[in-house]
Design a protein around this motif. Structure first.
Motif, PDB file in Angstrom:
ATOM      1  N   ASN A  78      44.968  60.361  38.010  1.00  0.00           N
ATOM      2  CA  ASN A  78      45.767  59.610  37.047  1.00  0.00           C
ATOM      3  C   ASN A  78      47.203  59.505  37.539  1.00  0.00           C
ATOM      4  N   ALA A  79      47.391  58.706  38.604  1.00  0.00           N
ATOM      5  CA  ALA A  79      48.703  58.599  39.231  1.00  0.00           C
ATOM      6  C   ALA A  79      49.756  58.021  38.299  1.00  0.00           C
ATOM      7  N   SER A 128      49.858  58.605  35.086  1.00  0.00           N
ATOM      8  CA  SER A 128      49.979  59.498  33.924  1.00  0.00           C
ATOM      9  C   SER A 128      49.674  58.770  32.625  1.00  0.00           C
ATOM     10  N   PRO A 179      47.823  57.957  29.146  1.00  0.00           N
ATOM     11  CA  PRO A 179      47.138  58.752  28.132  1.00  0.00           C
ATOM     12  C   PRO A 179      45.685  58.321  28.007  1.00  0.00           C
ATOM     13  N   GLN A 180      44.883  59.148  27.368  1.00  0.00           N
ATOM     14  CA  GLN A 180      43.483  58.815  27.159  1.00  0.00           C
ATOM     15  C   GLN A 180      43.373  57.580  26.276  1.00  0.00           C
ATOM     16  N   ARG A 223      53.514  48.249  30.580  1.00  0.00           N
ATOM     17  CA  ARG A 223      52.568  49.090  29.826  1.00  0.00           C
ATOM     18  C   ARG A 223      52.655  48.726  28.350  1.00  0.00           C
ATOM     19  N   ARG A 226      55.159  53.494  27.022  1.00  0.00           N
ATOM     20  CA  ARG A 226      55.895  54.765  27.137  1.00  0.00           C
ATOM     21  C   ARG A 226      56.507  55.123  25.793  1.00  0.00           C
TER      22      ARG A 226
END
Length: 360
Positions: free
Chosen positions: A6-7, A9, A11-12, A354, A360
């Motif tokens: 998970n480069a 990072s 979340p699920q 994102r 974020r």
């Protein structure tokens, strides 16, 4: 989702949606931020990433969908040498029985890995690409969903989300790249497509349910090259001395010498050809031999099966120029304004926005 490195990072999430906007460079997006207020407002400095070299669609999408560098997956340019058949092949549309997608592209895709983990995978694009060789090479393992307009593609993505408990969804947007090639990224046509994209993404993101993450990125950026900046390289004999095939694209030529030459002779000829380009074109280009680009890691690690696809000499435009062959009676590509392929920031740096669960 998949238990993979998970480069980013992230979340699920229950659903991961990747929007690939062909040709949307970070510099162009920032320059026209007033026409894309939703996307621009979510593009932080850390959300600009480096694309791949060459900055071209086949190489970049294969990297996105395999997680491997062009030298590893083998799609190392726009048109490259098929050494087994002594011919140039176009990796966007030149697929045939001698260039089979399942063997030419050398790495498993994330969609095939998803299948292994029982995670449904979907690729959404226009009907014209549903059965293309490139689709079979880089999207294998995904169920292809045809949807022709931008609005229809986002609606298709929403239907997948609504009908599945979890999924990986790839959505391809070609309109900006097509407008840039035809009119330039500074044209009203390109701006109109950017505005449509911004509105569509804002509406889609606004309706996301909890647990759905979205990443918007691109394959490459773009620069506008006026016709007076076209360079007819074949008019200088030393720039084509010993060259058997000219691959790549106008801002990133890949020059191939006679494959029958002994390795040492071929390496020496490549050095001489590279030096000729440096001498004639000076600071308008970056020039490297195959050995140099492999040593420098520009293509990443190079699979031995892909090495011969890389030009003996690589000529990448440094200034705002594009290289053409006047012997091409079709004048192929000479009407193209927006171009890409080289190492400039405008071509190489792309957004990574994102949204939803990945914001974020």
């Amino acid at each position: 989702m998949l238990a993979e490195p998970n480069a980013l990072s992230l979340p699920q999430s229950s659903h991961a949606v990747v929007l690939l906007v062909d040709g949307l460079g970070a510099a162009a997006l920032r320059s026209r931020s007033g026409h894309a207020r939703f996307l621009a407002s979510r593009l932080a400095k850390s959300d600009v990433i480096e694309g791949v070299f060459p900055a071209t669609t086949a190489a970049a999408i294969a990297t996105l969908t395999t997680g491997s560098a062009p030298g590893e997956h083998g799609l190392v340019g726009y048109s490259v040498l098929d050494a087994d058949n002594d011919r140039l092949v176009n990796q966007l549309k030149g697929w045939d029985a001698q260039m089979r997608p399942e063997s030419w592209q050398l790495r498993r895709t994330v969609f095939e890995q998803a299948q292994d983990a029982a995670v449904p995978a979907f690729a959404i694009g226009t009907a014209r690409y549903a059965d293309s060789g490139l689709t079979h090479a880089v999207l294998r393992g995904a169920q292809y969903v045809s949807a022709d307009t931008l609005e229809e593609r986002f609606a298709a993505a929403q239907r997948v989300i609504d009908s599945t408990e979890r999924a990986i969804i790839y959505l391809y947007v070609a309109e900006l790249d097509m407008a840039a090639h035809a009119r330039g990224w500074e044209s009203d046509k390109w701006l109109g497509e950017l505005e449509k994209l911004d509105a569509a993404v804002a509406a889609f993101a606004g309706g996301l349910r909890k647990g759905v993450g979205v990443l918007l990125t691109a394959d490459h950026g773009i620069v506008d090259v006026p016709v007076e900046k076209h360079v007819l390289y074949d008019t200088v004999p030393e720039l084509i001395a010993g060259v058997r095939h000219v691959g790549g694209e106008p801002r990133c030529l890949q020059l191939y010498l006679d494959p029958e030459l002994e390795p040492a002779v071929r390496a020496s000829a490549a050095d001489e050809l590279a030096e000729s380009w440096r001498s004639v074109e000076g600071d308008r280009v970056w020039v490297s031999t195959r050995a140099e680009v492999i040593a420098d890691g520009l293509f990443g690690d190079v699979d031995p099966r892909a090495e011969s696809r890389i030009g003996d000499v690589i000529v990448a435009a440094r200034k705002l120029v594009a290289y053409y062959d006047s012997r091409d009676i079709t004048r192929s590509g000479r009407t193209m304004i927006g171009q890409h392929g080289s190492l400039s920031d405008e071509e190489m740096r792309i957004p990574l926005v994102r949204l939803g669960a990945f914001a974020r």
